[in-house]
Design a protein around this motif. Structure first.
Motif, PDB file in Angstrom:
ATOM      1  N   LEU A  90       0.894  -1.236   0.034  1.00 43.37           N
ATOM      2  CA  LEU A  90       0.093  -0.014   0.164  1.00 43.37           C
ATOM      3  C   LEU A  90       0.854   1.277   0.031  1.00 43.37           C
ATOM      4  N   VAL A  91       1.101   1.598  -1.075  1.00 41.63           N
ATOM      5  CA  VAL A  91       2.027   2.892  -1.410  1.00 41.63           C
ATOM      6  C   VAL A  91       1.257   4.045  -1.205  1.00 41.63           C
ATOM      7  N   PRO A  92       1.862   5.205  -0.287  1.00 45.43           N
ATOM      8  CA  PRO A  92       1.190   6.344  -0.056  1.00 45.43           C
ATOM      9  C   PRO A  92       1.334   7.378  -1.380  1.00 45.43           C
ATOM     10  N   ASP A  93       0.198   8.293  -1.225  1.00 46.48           N
ATOM     11  CA  ASP A  93       0.413   9.292  -2.388  1.00 46.48           C
ATOM     12  C   ASP A  93       1.210  10.127  -2.344  1.00 46.48           C
ATOM     13  N   ASP A  94       2.285  10.269  -2.482  1.00 40.45           N
ATOM     14  CA  ASP A  94       3.510  10.983  -2.321  1.00 40.45           C
ATOM     15  C   ASP A  94       4.470  11.148  -3.346  1.00 40.45           C
ATOM     16  N   ARG A  95       4.565  12.330  -4.050  1.00 43.29           N
ATOM     17  CA  ARG A  95       5.186  12.527  -5.129  1.00 43.29           C
ATOM     18  C   ARG A  95       6.832  12.493  -4.660  1.00 43.29           C
ATOM     19  N   ARG A  96       7.284  12.548  -3.552  1.00 40.39           N
ATOM     20  CA  ARG A  96       8.663  12.260  -3.179  1.00 40.39           C
ATOM     21  C   ARG A  96       8.958  10.508  -3.411  1.00 40.39           C
ATOM     22  N   LEU A  97       8.095   9.658  -3.840  1.00 40.11           N
ATOM     23  CA  LEU A  97       8.310   8.442  -3.757  1.00 40.11           C
ATOM     24  C   LEU A  97       8.411   7.950  -5.210  1.00 40.11           C
ATOM     25  N   ASN A  98       9.107   7.181  -5.635  1.00 41.66           N
ATOM     26  CA  ASN A  98       9.155   6.315  -6.882  1.00 41.66           C
ATOM     27  C   ASN A  98       8.738   4.945  -6.375  1.00 41.66           C
ATOM     28  N   PHE A  99       7.680   4.367  -7.169  1.00 44.36           N
ATOM     29  CA  PHE A  99       7.445   2.870  -6.822  1.00 44.36           C
ATOM     30  C   PHE A  99       6.949   2.245  -8.337  1.00 44.36           C
ATOM     31  N   VAL A 100       7.289   0.929  -8.181  1.00 48.52           N
ATOM     32  CA  VAL A 100       6.983   0.192  -9.466  1.00 48.52           C
ATOM     33  C   VAL A 100       6.365  -1.206  -8.879  1.00 48.52           C
ATOM     34  N   PRO A 101       5.190  -1.498  -9.405  1.00 49.64           N
ATOM     35  CA  PRO A 101       4.418  -2.550  -9.040  1.00 49.64           C
ATOM     36  C   PRO A 101       5.171  -3.826  -9.818  1.00 49.64           C
ATOM     37  N   PHE A 102       5.396  -4.912  -9.079  1.00 53.78           N
ATOM     38  CA  PHE A 102       5.990  -6.180  -9.806  1.00 53.78           C
ATOM     39  C   PHE A 102       5.262  -7.346  -9.474  1.00 53.78           C
ATOM     40  N   ARG A 103       4.327  -7.332  -8.513  1.00 47.83           N
ATOM     41  CA  ARG A 103       3.817  -8.615  -8.358  1.00 47.83           C
ATOM     42  C   ARG A 103       2.424  -8.615  -7.828  1.00 47.83           C
ATOM     43  N   GLN A 104       1.267  -9.350  -8.021  1.00 53.60           N
ATOM     44  CA  GLN A 104       0.068  -9.351  -7.672  1.00 53.60           C
ATOM     45  C   GLN A 104      -0.098  -9.912  -6.036  1.00 53.60           C
ATOM     46  N   ASN A 105      -0.680  -9.184  -5.329  1.00 53.81           N
ATOM     47  CA  ASN A 105      -1.205  -9.204  -4.102  1.00 53.81           C
ATOM     48  C   ASN A 105      -2.710  -9.413  -3.741  1.00 53.81           C
ATOM     49  N   ARG A 106      -2.790 -10.731  -3.409  1.00 52.13           N
ATOM     50  CA  ARG A 106      -4.422 -10.966  -3.436  1.00 52.13           C
ATOM     51  C   ARG A 106      -4.960 -11.364  -1.797  1.00 52.13           C
ATOM     52  N   LEU A 107      -5.922 -10.324  -1.209  1.00 59.08           N
ATOM     53  CA  LEU A 107      -6.298 -10.824  -0.077  1.00 59.08           C
ATOM     54  C   LEU A 107      -7.404 -11.592  -0.182  1.00 59.08           C
TER      55      LEU A 107
ATOM     56  N   LYS B 169      -7.653  -7.343  -4.825  1.00 55.63           N
ATOM     57  CA  LYS B 169      -6.400  -7.571  -5.877  1.00 55.63           C
ATOM     58  C   LYS B 169      -5.650  -6.022  -5.367  1.00 55.63           C
ATOM     59  N   ARG B 170      -4.558  -6.423  -5.149  1.00 55.51           N
ATOM     60  CA  ARG B 170      -3.622  -5.393  -4.970  1.00 55.51           C
ATOM     61  C   ARG B 170      -2.369  -5.510  -5.680  1.00 55.51           C
ATOM     62  N   SER B 171      -1.289  -4.684  -5.660  1.00 56.22           N
ATOM     63  CA  SER B 171      -0.043  -5.156  -6.023  1.00 56.22           C
ATOM     64  C   SER B 171       1.129  -4.987  -5.119  1.00 56.22           C
ATOM     65  N   TRP B 172       2.071  -5.825  -5.023  1.00 53.16           N
ATOM     66  CA  TRP B 172       3.470  -5.524  -4.306  1.00 53.16           C
ATOM     67  C   TRP B 172       4.144  -4.583  -5.227  1.00 53.16           C
ATOM     68  N   CYS B 173       4.614  -3.538  -4.539  1.00 50.06           N
ATOM     69  CA  CYS B 173       5.389  -2.456  -5.073  1.00 50.06           C
ATOM     70  C   CYS B 173       6.830  -2.451  -4.650  1.00 50.06           C
ATOM     71  N   VAL B 174       7.987  -2.131  -5.437  1.00 49.67           N
ATOM     72  CA  VAL B 174       9.155  -1.955  -4.733  1.00 49.67           C
ATOM     73  C   VAL B 174       9.337  -0.252  -4.872  1.00 49.67           C
ATOM     74  N   VAL B 175       9.867   0.208  -3.754  1.00 48.46           N
ATOM     75  CA  VAL B 175       9.823   1.671  -3.504  1.00 48.46           C
ATOM     76  C   VAL B 175      10.892   2.232  -2.775  1.00 48.46           C
ATOM     77  N   HIS B 176      11.268   3.550  -3.383  1.00 42.55           N
ATOM     78  CA  HIS B 176      12.294   4.369  -2.869  1.00 42.55           C
ATOM     79  C   HIS B 176      12.101   5.781  -2.833  1.00 42.55           C
ATOM     80  N   PRO B 177      12.770   6.405  -2.099  1.00 41.83           N
ATOM     81  CA  PRO B 177      12.624   8.069  -2.351  1.00 41.83           C
ATOM     82  C   PRO B 177      13.023   8.490  -3.752  1.00 41.83           C
TER      83      PRO B 177
END
Length: 299
Positions: A155-172, A272-280
C-alpha cells in the motif's frame, strides 16, 4: 562553519551512531552490533565530545534525536550511501557486481521475498543482502528516514517524493478453518462475514488497513475483533477456530494447500492489489539496488 574537526571522526563511530538512530535504543543497537551497551554509549559520547553537541535526548522513556543528531544522521546516511556507491562502482570496473543491498520488507512479503533474493544472489554471489521485516507503519517511517535501499510494500502512500514500481500481484482472501459453517454457503455477504469473530493484525498493518477500507466504505463494521501480534499467530488462531481472517494469499498458501485452512467466497473479496518496490525519488540507486529492482520487474 568549519568541518575540520569532523575529519577526526571514524567510520566506526558513525556506523554505531546510525545504528542507534535506526534502533532508537542503545541496548537494541548493542545487540545488533554484537557489542556491549557501555561500548555503544561510549562511542556516542566520544562523537558528542567531538561535535560539542548532544546527539540524543530522552523524551519520557523514548530516545529522540536533537537537531545536531538529525544533522549528523543526514550527513552520516549520505556518506555511507556514497561510500557504498563507490565500492560498487569500483567492483563494476573489475567486472563484478559487489556490495550490500538493504531491503525493508512488509510482513506479508516475507513469504516470497527470500526466493527473489536467492535467485538474485545466485546470479551475483558477491552481493550481501540484508532484509528487515516490518509492518506497514514501520515501512513508512523507514521510507521517510531513507533507511534502506529499497522497500517492498503493498500500500504505497500518495507522495510525489516516492518512486514505486508494481511487480507482483497481492490478493487478500478470506480464510476459515475446515468445516466452518460458511464454507458450504457459496457467496457470503460481507455483512454476514463480519458477524463472526475477526482476527486482525496491529493497526500499522497494511492488509488490515486495506480490508478496513472495504467494509468502512459500505458503512459496516465487525461485530468483534481480536488483535493478534503476528501473521503466524493469526493463522494459528484461525486453524484453532478462534475466528476468521482476511490475509494475503501468499501468506497462507501452505495452509490452504494442505487443507489446514479454507478460502471463503465473500462479497468484495479477494481484494486485488500489487506488491511494489519503493524508494525515495531523491535517492540515487546504487548499481546493486538498480539491478535488484530490474530483476523484480522481469519476474
Amino acid at each position: 562553519m568549519s568541518t575540520a574537526y569532523l575529519s577526526r571522526l571514524t567510520l566506526r563511530q558513525l556506523h554505531i551512531f546510525l545504528t542507534v538512530c535506526q534502533q532508537e535504543s542503545y541496548s537494541r543497537a548493542a545487540e545488533e552490533l554484537a557489542l556491549t551497551q557501555p561500548a555503544v554509549s561510549a562511542q556516542v559520547r566520544n562523537l558528542e565530545d567531538l561535535i560539542g553537541e548532544p546527539l540524543f535526548d530522552y523524551v519520557g522513556r523514548r530516545l529522540s534525536l536533537t537537531p545536531a543528531g538529525q544533522a549528523m544522521r543526514r550527513a552520516g546516511q549520505d556518506l555511507m550511501q556514497r561510500l557504498g556507491q563507490a565500492e560498487m562502482e569500483l567492483a563494476e570496473l573489475r567486472g563484478v557486481m559487489q556490495g550490500t543491498l538493504t531491503l525493508a520488507v512488509e510482513t506479508s512479503a516475507q513469504y516470497f521475498m527470500p526466493g527473489q533474493i536467492t535467485a538474485f544472489c545466485q546470479q551475483h554471489p558477491e552481493v550481501e543482502v540484508r532484509m528487515r521485516v516490518m509492518n506497514h507503519g514501520e515501512a513508512l517511517k523507514s521510507l521517510r528516514e531513507d533507511r534502506h535501499d529499497l522497500t517492498i510494500m503493498g500500500l504505497v502512500p500518495d507522495d510525489r517524493r516516492l518512486n514505486f514500481v508494481p511487480f507482483r500481484q497481492n490478493r487478500l482472501v478470506a480464510v476459515a478453518p475446515p468445516g466452518h459453517p460458511l464454507e458450504k454457503v457459496g457467496d457470503v455477504s460481507l455483512n454476514r462475514f463480519l458477524d463472526f469473530p475477526l482476527l486482525v493484525r496491529e493497526p500499522g498493518s497494511g492488509s488490515r488497513r486495506v480490508f478496513e477500507s472495504l467494509y468502512q466504505s459500505r458503512g459496516l463494521r465487525p461485530r468483534r475483533c481480536q488483535q493478534l501480534g503476528s501473521m503466524e499467530a493469526i493463522k494459528a488462531g484461525v486453524r484453532a477456530g478462534l475466528g476468521l481472517a482476511v490475509l494475503p494469499r501468499e501468506a497462507c498458501a501452505d495452509d490452504l494447500d494442505a487443507g489446514r485452512l479454507v478460502t471463503l467466497i465473500v462479497e468484495g473479496l479477494p481484494l486485488k492489489r500489487s506488491w511494489c518496490v519503493v524508494h525515495p525519488r531523491a535517492r540515487q540507486l546504487t548499481p546493486v539496488a538498480d539491478a535488484f529492482l530490474q530483476a523484480l520487474i522481469r519476474v
